[in-house]
Design a protein around this motif. Structure first.
Motif, PDB file in Angstrom:
ATOM      1  N   PHE A 138       0.813  -1.210   0.000  1.00 18.26           N
ATOM      2  CA  PHE A 138       0.000   0.000   0.000  1.00 18.26           C
ATOM      3  C   PHE A 138       0.851   1.266   0.000  1.00 18.26           C
ATOM      4  O   PHE A 138       0.533   2.231  -0.698  1.00 18.26           O
ATOM      5  N   VAL A 139       1.943   1.275   0.757  1.00 20.71           N
ATOM      6  CA  VAL A 139       2.791   2.460   0.800  1.00 20.71           C
ATOM      7  C   VAL A 139       3.288   2.812  -0.600  1.00 20.71           C
ATOM      8  O   VAL A 139       3.304   3.975  -0.986  1.00 20.71           O
ATOM      9  N   PHE A 140       3.646   1.809  -1.396  1.00 17.07           N
ATOM     10  CA  PHE A 140       4.107   2.085  -2.757  1.00 17.07           C
ATOM     11  C   PHE A 140       2.960   2.577  -3.633  1.00 17.07           C
ATOM     12  O   PHE A 140       3.151   3.467  -4.478  1.00 17.07           O
ATOM     13  N   ASP A 141       1.762   2.029  -3.442  1.00 17.70           N
ATOM     14  CA  ASP A 141       0.599   2.501  -4.203  1.00 17.70           C
ATOM     15  C   ASP A 141       0.379   3.993  -3.952  1.00 17.70           C
ATOM     16  O   ASP A 141       0.141   4.758  -4.869  1.00 17.70           O
ATOM     17  N   VAL A 142       0.485   4.384  -2.682  1.00 17.16           N
ATOM     18  CA  VAL A 142       0.283   5.799  -2.334  1.00 17.16           C
ATOM     19  C   VAL A 142       1.398   6.659  -2.921  1.00 17.16           C
ATOM     20  O   VAL A 142       1.148   7.693  -3.549  1.00 17.16           O
ATOM     21  N   LEU A 143       2.641   6.233  -2.751  1.00 15.79           N
ATOM     22  CA  LEU A 143       3.766   7.045  -3.219  1.00 15.79           C
ATOM     23  C   LEU A 143       3.751   7.227  -4.737  1.00 15.79           C
ATOM     24  O   LEU A 143       4.013   8.323  -5.233  1.00 15.79           O
ATOM     25  N   TYR A 144       3.451   6.154  -5.465  1.00 11.47           N
ATOM     26  CA  TYR A 144       3.386   6.280  -6.918  1.00 11.47           C
ATOM     27  C   TYR A 144       2.215   7.149  -7.358  1.00 11.47           C
ATOM     28  O   TYR A 144       2.323   7.894  -8.323  1.00 11.47           O
ATOM     29  N   ARG A 145       1.124   7.086  -6.612  1.00  5.49           N
ATOM     30  CA  ARG A 145      -0.028   7.974  -6.923  1.00  5.49           C
ATOM     31  C   ARG A 145       0.374   9.419  -6.691  1.00  5.49           C
ATOM     32  O   ARG A 145       0.017  10.301  -7.466  1.00  5.49           O
ATOM     33  N   MET A 146       1.129   9.679  -5.640  1.00  8.89           N
ATOM     34  CA  MET A 146       1.534  11.045  -5.346  1.00  8.89           C
ATOM     35  C   MET A 146       2.529  11.574  -6.386  1.00  8.89           C
ATOM     36  O   MET A 146       2.567  12.774  -6.621  1.00  8.89           O
ATOM     37  N   GLN A 147       3.290  10.693  -6.993  1.00  9.65           N
ATOM     38  CA  GLN A 147       4.234  11.125  -8.032  1.00  9.65           C
ATOM     39  C   GLN A 147       3.533  11.495  -9.331  1.00  9.65           C
ATOM     40  O   GLN A 147       4.047  12.287 -10.100  1.00  9.65           O
ATOM     41  N   ALA A 148       2.387  10.881  -9.579  1.00 11.70           N
ATOM     42  CA  ALA A 148       1.684  11.071 -10.866  1.00 11.70           C
ATOM     43  C   ALA A 148       1.126  12.461 -11.007  1.00 11.70           C
ATOM     44  O   ALA A 148       0.969  13.222 -10.142  1.00 11.70           O
TER      45      ALA A 148
END
Length: 148
Positions: A138-148
């Motif tokens: 989940f942490v990676f899902d959030v971080l990649y969403r924030m990068q987009a």
């Protein structure tokens, strides 16, 4: 509880009794606090600049919570960065270890860390960050969403 310093002016704190927060802020000369947790009645000293973003008490690492974080994290980061620019020491705290870990990793990304390095650094600083089921991805899902 011990503070986790992310740099010279930003610290993170895992779950702590709200009643001990004012004395901890004073002890460490923290002038601002960001709270990612359910709404509380904690009375902070009037000189403390505070932002409280309401989150569920036991958030579930699912798409609905991802959407909520994607909406709230930019305001959270903006608050912390604004406090740093004013020369204030800021504290990030959360009622959930996973949420605090996500916030810490997201902050480290704004400081130039890649998502993988930010998560690794959080894990090295805070053992409880992503230990609950589902939070590891989940942490990676959030971080990649924030990068987009």
């Amino acid at each position: 509880m011990e503070l986790i310093w992310l740099n010279e002016s930003v610290a993170a704190l895992a779950i702590t009794p709200q009643s001990s927060l004012p004395s901890m802020l004073k002890q460490h000369a923290l002038q601002a606090v960001l709270q990612l947790q359910p709404v509380t009645d904690c009375e902070l000293p009037s000189e403390i600049i505070a932002l409280q973003l309401a989150l569920p008490l036991q958030p579930s690492p699912d798409d609905r919570f991802l959407q909520q974080l994607a909406l709230q994290l930019p305001a959270a980061l903006s608050f912390v960065e604004g406090q740093q620019q004013q020369g204030h020491k800021a504290l990030m705290t959360a009622a959930d270890a996973g949420v605090l870990g996500v916030m810490m990793a997201n902050f480290l990304m704004t400081q130039g860390a890649a998502p993988v390095h930010a998560v690794a650094q959080v894990r090295s600083l805070y053992d409880d960050a992503f230990t609950n089921e589902g939070w590891d991805q989940f942490v990676f899902d959030v971080l990649y969403r924030m990068q987009a």
